[in-house]
Motif scaffolding. Structure first.
Motif, PDB file in Angstrom:
ATOM      1  N   ALA A  53       0.777  -1.087   0.021  1.00 28.55           N
ATOM      2  CA  ALA A  53       0.145   0.042  -0.013  1.00 28.55           C
ATOM      3  C   ALA A  53       0.726   1.336  -0.019  1.00 28.55           C
ATOM      4  CB  ALA A  53      -0.826  -0.050   1.173  1.00 28.55           C
ATOM      5  N   ALA A  54       1.790   1.200   0.699  1.00 28.92           N
ATOM      6  CA  ALA A  54       2.737   2.447   0.730  1.00 28.92           C
ATOM      7  C   ALA A  54       3.637   2.620  -0.295  1.00 28.92           C
ATOM      8  CB  ALA A  54       3.614   2.339   2.053  1.00 28.92           C
ATOM      9  N   ALA A  55       3.975   1.702  -1.091  1.00 32.15           N
ATOM     10  CA  ALA A  55       4.790   1.822  -2.507  1.00 32.15           C
ATOM     11  C   ALA A  55       3.580   2.417  -3.531  1.00 32.15           C
ATOM     12  CB  ALA A  55       5.230   0.367  -2.780  1.00 32.15           C
ATOM     13  N   LEU A  56       2.529   2.092  -3.582  1.00 30.47           N
ATOM     14  CA  LEU A  56       1.422   2.786  -4.456  1.00 30.47           C
ATOM     15  C   LEU A  56       1.298   4.071  -4.003  1.00 30.47           C
ATOM     16  CD1 LEU A  56      -1.085  -0.290  -4.934  1.00 30.47           C
ATOM     17  CD2 LEU A  56       0.714   0.145  -6.156  1.00 30.47           C
ATOM     18  N   GLN A  57       1.218   4.371  -2.793  1.00 31.98           N
ATOM     19  CA  GLN A  57       1.160   5.895  -2.545  1.00 31.98           C
ATOM     20  C   GLN A  57       2.361   6.584  -2.908  1.00 31.98           C
ATOM     21  OE1 GLN A  57      -1.630   7.528  -1.499  1.00 31.98           O
ATOM     22  NE2 GLN A  57      -3.038   5.865  -1.128  1.00 31.98           N
ATOM     23  N   ALA A  58       3.293   6.090  -2.456  1.00 34.30           N
ATOM     24  CA  ALA A  58       4.469   7.003  -3.014  1.00 34.30           C
ATOM     25  C   ALA A  58       4.660   6.933  -4.512  1.00 34.30           C
ATOM     26  CB  ALA A  58       5.759   5.956  -2.592  1.00 34.30           C
ATOM     27  N   MET A  59       4.107   6.023  -5.331  1.00 36.93           N
ATOM     28  CA  MET A  59       4.319   6.150  -6.645  1.00 36.93           C
ATOM     29  C   MET A  59       2.992   7.496  -7.359  1.00 36.93           C
ATOM     30  SD  MET A  59       4.793   2.340  -8.028  1.00 36.93           S
ATOM     31  CE  MET A  59       6.074   1.085  -7.182  1.00 36.93           C
ATOM     32  N   ALA A  60       2.159   7.223  -6.486  1.00 37.10           N
ATOM     33  CA  ALA A  60       0.968   8.168  -6.864  1.00 37.10           C
ATOM     34  C   ALA A  60       1.650   9.739  -6.674  1.00 37.10           C
ATOM     35  CB  ALA A  60      -0.076   8.019  -5.897  1.00 37.10           C
ATOM     36  N   GLN A  61       2.333   9.702  -5.511  1.00 32.88           N
ATOM     37  CA  GLN A  61       2.837  11.095  -5.030  1.00 32.88           C
ATOM     38  C   GLN A  61       3.842  11.394  -6.116  1.00 32.88           C
ATOM     39  OE1 GLN A  61       4.168  10.794  -1.054  1.00 32.88           O
ATOM     40  NE2 GLN A  61       2.087  10.352  -0.052  1.00 32.88           N
ATOM     41  N   GLU A  62       4.590  10.365  -6.490  1.00 34.71           N
ATOM     42  CA  GLU A  62       5.603  10.809  -7.640  1.00 34.71           C
ATOM     43  C   GLU A  62       5.152  11.197  -8.764  1.00 34.71           C
ATOM     44  OE1 GLU A  62       9.797  10.581  -8.656  1.00 34.71           O
ATOM     45  OE2 GLU A  62       8.767   9.916  -6.782  1.00 34.71           O
ATOM     46  N   ALA A  63       3.901  10.572  -9.172  1.00 30.50           N
ATOM     47  CA  ALA A  63       3.303  11.173 -10.432  1.00 30.50           C
ATOM     48  C   ALA A  63       2.669  12.526 -10.256  1.00 30.50           C
ATOM     49  CB  ALA A  63       1.977   9.833 -10.559  1.00 30.50           C
ATOM     50  N   ASP A  64       2.246  12.866  -9.009  1.00 28.39           N
ATOM     51  CA  ASP A  64       1.786  14.362  -8.816  1.00 28.39           C
ATOM     52  C   ASP A  64       2.802  15.248  -8.941  1.00 28.39           C
ATOM     53  OD1 ASP A  64      -0.794  13.301  -8.207  1.00 28.39           O
ATOM     54  OD2 ASP A  64      -0.436  13.399  -6.220  1.00 28.39           O
ATOM     55  N   LYS A  65       4.020  14.858  -8.953  1.00 26.01           N
ATOM     56  CA  LYS A  65       5.128  15.653  -9.421  1.00 26.01           C
ATOM     57  C   LYS A  65       5.892  15.673 -10.580  1.00 26.01           C
ATOM     58  CE  LYS A  65       7.390  13.870  -5.612  1.00 26.01           C
ATOM     59  NZ  LYS A  65       8.419  13.883  -4.608  1.00 26.01           N
ATOM     60  N   GLY A  66       5.127  14.878 -11.664  1.00 25.99           N
ATOM     61  CA  GLY A  66       5.505  14.842 -12.702  1.00 25.99           C
ATOM     62  C   GLY A  66       6.341  13.423 -13.227  1.00 25.99           C
ATOM     63  N   GLY A  67       6.560  12.715 -12.043  1.00 22.40           N
ATOM     64  CA  GLY A  67       7.299  11.481 -12.422  1.00 22.40           C
ATOM     65  C   GLY A  67       6.177  10.110 -12.581  1.00 22.40           C
ATOM     66  N   TRP A  68       6.736   9.173 -12.096  1.00 26.86           N
ATOM     67  CA  TRP A  68       5.886   7.707 -12.504  1.00 26.86           C
ATOM     68  C   TRP A  68       6.842   6.618 -11.976  1.00 26.86           C
ATOM     69  CZ3 TRP A  68       7.485   3.725 -16.348  1.00 26.86           C
ATOM     70  CH2 TRP A  68       8.458   4.001 -17.131  1.00 26.86           C
ATOM     71  N   GLY A  69       5.699   5.538 -11.689  1.00 26.39           N
ATOM     72  CA  GLY A  69       6.412   4.635 -10.947  1.00 26.39           C
ATOM     73  C   GLY A  69       5.857   3.181 -11.596  1.00 26.39           C
ATOM     74  N   ILE A  70       6.348   2.089 -10.989  1.00 28.48           N
ATOM     75  CA  ILE A  70       6.039   0.763 -11.515  1.00 28.48           C
ATOM     76  C   ILE A  70       6.060  -0.157 -10.130  1.00 28.48           C
ATOM     77  CG2 ILE A  70       6.577  -0.994 -13.101  1.00 28.48           C
ATOM     78  CD1 ILE A  70       8.192   0.641 -14.884  1.00 28.48           C
ATOM     79  N   LEU A  71       5.051  -0.941 -10.232  1.00 27.99           N
ATOM     80  CA  LEU A  71       5.188  -1.924  -9.340  1.00 27.99           C
ATOM     81  C   LEU A  71       5.074  -3.185 -10.132  1.00 27.99           C
ATOM     82  CD1 LEU A  71       4.358  -3.051  -6.317  1.00 27.99           C
ATOM     83  CD2 LEU A  71       2.113  -3.642  -7.025  1.00 27.99           C
ATOM     84  N   LEU A  72       6.142  -4.051  -9.868  1.00 27.46           N
ATOM     85  CA  LEU A  72       6.219  -5.339 -10.325  1.00 27.46           C
ATOM     86  C   LEU A  72       5.607  -6.254  -9.281  1.00 27.46           C
ATOM     87  CD1 LEU A  72       9.678  -5.100 -11.917  1.00 27.46           C
ATOM     88  CD2 LEU A  72       7.658  -4.759 -13.046  1.00 27.46           C
ATOM     89  N   TYR A  73       4.562  -6.965  -9.728  1.00 27.77           N
ATOM     90  CA  TYR A  73       3.904  -7.984  -8.712  1.00 27.77           C
ATOM     91  C   TYR A  73       4.227  -9.310  -9.203  1.00 27.77           C
ATOM     92  CZ  TYR A  73       0.804  -9.566  -5.349  1.00 27.77           C
ATOM     93  OH  TYR A  73       0.002 -10.179  -4.153  1.00 27.77           O
ATOM     94  N   MET A  74       5.135  -9.760  -8.469  1.00 28.50           N
ATOM     95  CA  MET A  74       5.780 -11.162  -8.680  1.00 28.50           C
ATOM     96  C   MET A  74       4.981 -12.557  -8.305  1.00 28.50           C
ATOM     97  SD  MET A  74       8.016  -9.938 -10.761  1.00 28.50           S
ATOM     98  CE  MET A  74       9.009 -11.378 -11.192  1.00 28.50           C
ATOM     99  N   ARG A  75       4.704 -13.559  -8.841  1.00 20.52           N
ATOM    100  CA  ARG A  75       3.977 -14.606  -8.480  1.00 20.52           C
ATOM    101  C   ARG A  75       5.157 -15.632  -8.054  1.00 20.52           C
ATOM    102  NH1 ARG A  75      -1.063 -15.203 -10.507  1.00 20.52           N
ATOM    103  NH2 ARG A  75      -1.326 -16.569  -8.459  1.00 20.52           N
ATOM    104  N   GLN A  76       5.523 -15.105  -6.591  1.00 21.52           N
ATOM    105  CA  GLN A  76       6.682 -16.024  -5.928  1.00 21.52           C
ATOM    106  C   GLN A  76       6.374 -16.023  -4.728  1.00 21.52           C
ATOM    107  OE1 GLN A  76       9.937 -14.413  -7.852  1.00 21.52           O
ATOM    108  NE2 GLN A  76      10.007 -12.441  -6.765  1.00 21.52           N
ATOM    109  N   GLU A  77       5.204 -16.564  -4.183  1.00 18.15           N
ATOM    110  CA  GLU A  77       4.797 -16.645  -2.775  1.00 18.15           C
ATOM    111  C   GLU A  77       5.878 -17.061  -1.734  1.00 18.15           C
ATOM    112  OE1 GLU A  77       2.367 -15.895   0.252  1.00 18.15           O
ATOM    113  OE2 GLU A  77       1.246 -15.982  -1.768  1.00 18.15           O
ATOM    114  N   GLY A  78       6.006 -16.547  -0.775  1.00 18.46           N
ATOM    115  CA  GLY A  78       7.035 -16.901   0.104  1.00 18.46           C
ATOM    116  C   GLY A  78       8.488 -16.724  -0.284  1.00 18.46           C
ATOM    117  N   ARG A  79       8.774 -15.916  -0.891  1.00 15.22           N
ATOM    118  CA  ARG A  79      10.337 -15.654  -1.665  1.00 15.22           C
ATOM    119  C   ARG A  79      10.416 -16.956  -2.506  1.00 15.22           C
ATOM    120  NH1 ARG A  79      14.675 -12.690   2.106  1.00 15.22           N
ATOM    121  NH2 ARG A  79      13.531 -10.716   2.496  1.00 15.22           N
ATOM    122  N   GLY A  80       9.468 -17.451  -3.256  1.00 13.20           N
ATOM    123  CA  GLY A  80       9.778 -18.594  -3.874  1.00 13.20           C
ATOM    124  C   GLY A  80       9.563 -20.100  -3.544  1.00 13.20           C
TER     125      GLY A  80
END
Length: 339
Positions: A213-240
């Motif tokens: 949740a905090a990562a998505l909020q940080a990326m949204a704040q980045e976008a508000d300042k003209g930047g952008w963000g990427i969340l890579l959601y990896m299907r590797q439960e329990g660190r693989g």
């Protein structure tokens, strides 16, 4: 992997027949077992292999043949307290190490305990494969973009989602892009491994849900300042290691073991995440350089090792709670996280 889930034996070219212990059925018995070095160390093998090599295979023999109950007691650390006196065991020369490594990797990918009866009596028809097939299955170069769509989320109603798929691997990863993609701005990137218990169910045993949740909020704040963000959601439960083995590790943690030792007792690595796939996802998104949100210097090094250019490590620490304080302390003290 399907064969392992069904309890069928594997015939890996150049190796004896290997029967997965956890899912096997019938009147089976074998004179030897294949396990990982970390599990061998937990069992206090007389000539144990260095425990820091979790993918190192160990071929071992007991004083008596292993039937299925005895083999499962060796393989499953949840049974250690009920079966405390195991052995004596002896490590044997392993002349088919490549095939053994492939078998242990397949077990981890299938989410079953990494333990096999070797050439058991009364085994059924085996599924044939080559050790190199495992490498081909996990080859990140085969990953491609499968679909894209607009996906309004709570943090950003103009977010877009990109799905990735490999011809073989059934795990489908996604990237969520927040803000306008621009070659002039280095994106803020979070590599987040799937955590059903934390992301969906709100588990307090880890910090995964709040980090997401905090990562998505940080990326949204980045976008508000003209930047952008990427969340890579990896299907590797329990660190693989998969959801089932993660829950097994939770049970061991309830017995007093920390995260690292719980994985070790299971015979699994503490770190089995797929960094080449993350690098491939960024390449397919035409991203050359990133600002990585992480507290883990090892993650920075792992991504750099597979060709990701990291301009900056952005700290991403959140407050602990009474249920995850020990977990976070283990991250800091044993895994090197900067917390």
């Amino acid at each position: 992997m399907d064969a392992l889930r069904h309890g069928w034996p594997l015939a890996i070219e150049g190796a004896p027949l290997l029967q997965p212990v956890e899912t096997a059925f019938g009147e089976l018995a074998g004179s030897a077992m294949l396990i990982s070095a970390t599990r061998a160390a937990t069992l206090k093998l007389a000539n144990q292999i260095e425990a820091a090599a979790p993918r190192q295979p160990v071929l071992m023999r007991g004083a008596d043949p292993f039937d299925l109950p005895a083999a499962l007691a060796v393989a499953d650390p949840a049974l250690d307290m009920a079966n405390p006196l195991k052995g004596p065991f002896k490590a044997m020369a392993l002349e088919w190490e490549e095939q053994a490594r492939a078998a242990l990797d397949l077990a981890r990918l299938a989410g079953v305990l990494p333990a096999f009866l070797v050439d058991p009596e009364n085994a059924g028809e085996a599924v044939a494969l080559n050790a190199a097939d495992v490498g081909a299955f996990t080859d990140a170069a085969r990953l491609q973009i499968a679909s894209r769509a607009r996906l309004p989320v709570a943090a950003a109603d103009d977010a877009r989602i990109v799905a990735f798929r490999s011809p073989d691997d059934t795990r489908e990863h996604v990237a969520l892009i927040i803000g306008e993609q621009s070659a002039d701005r280095i994106p803020l990137v979070r590599l987040h491994s799937e955590c059903l218990t934390g992301d969906i169910l709100g588990s307090l045993k880890c910090d995964c849900g709040p980090q997401l949740a905090a990562a998505l909020q940080a990326m949204a704040q980045e976008a508000d300042k003209g930047g952008w963000g990427i969340l890579l959601y990896m299907r590797q439960e329990g660190r693989g290691i998969g959801i089932i083995n993660k829950l097994r590790a939770y049970r061991l943690q309830d017995q007093g073991f920390d995260t690292v030792d719980a994985n070790t007792r299971l015979g699994l690595p503490d770190e089995a995440r797929d960094f080449p796939t993350a690098a491939r996802m960024l390449k397919l998104l035409n991203v050359g350089e990133i600002r990585l949100m992480t507290n883990n210097p090892a993650k920075v090094a792992a991504l750099a090792a597979v060709g990701v250019s990291i301009a900056e490590r952005v700290p991403h620490a959140l407050p602990d709670n009474p249920h995850n304080a020990h977990y976070l302390a283990t991250k800091r003290d044993r895994s090197g996280h900067l917390l």
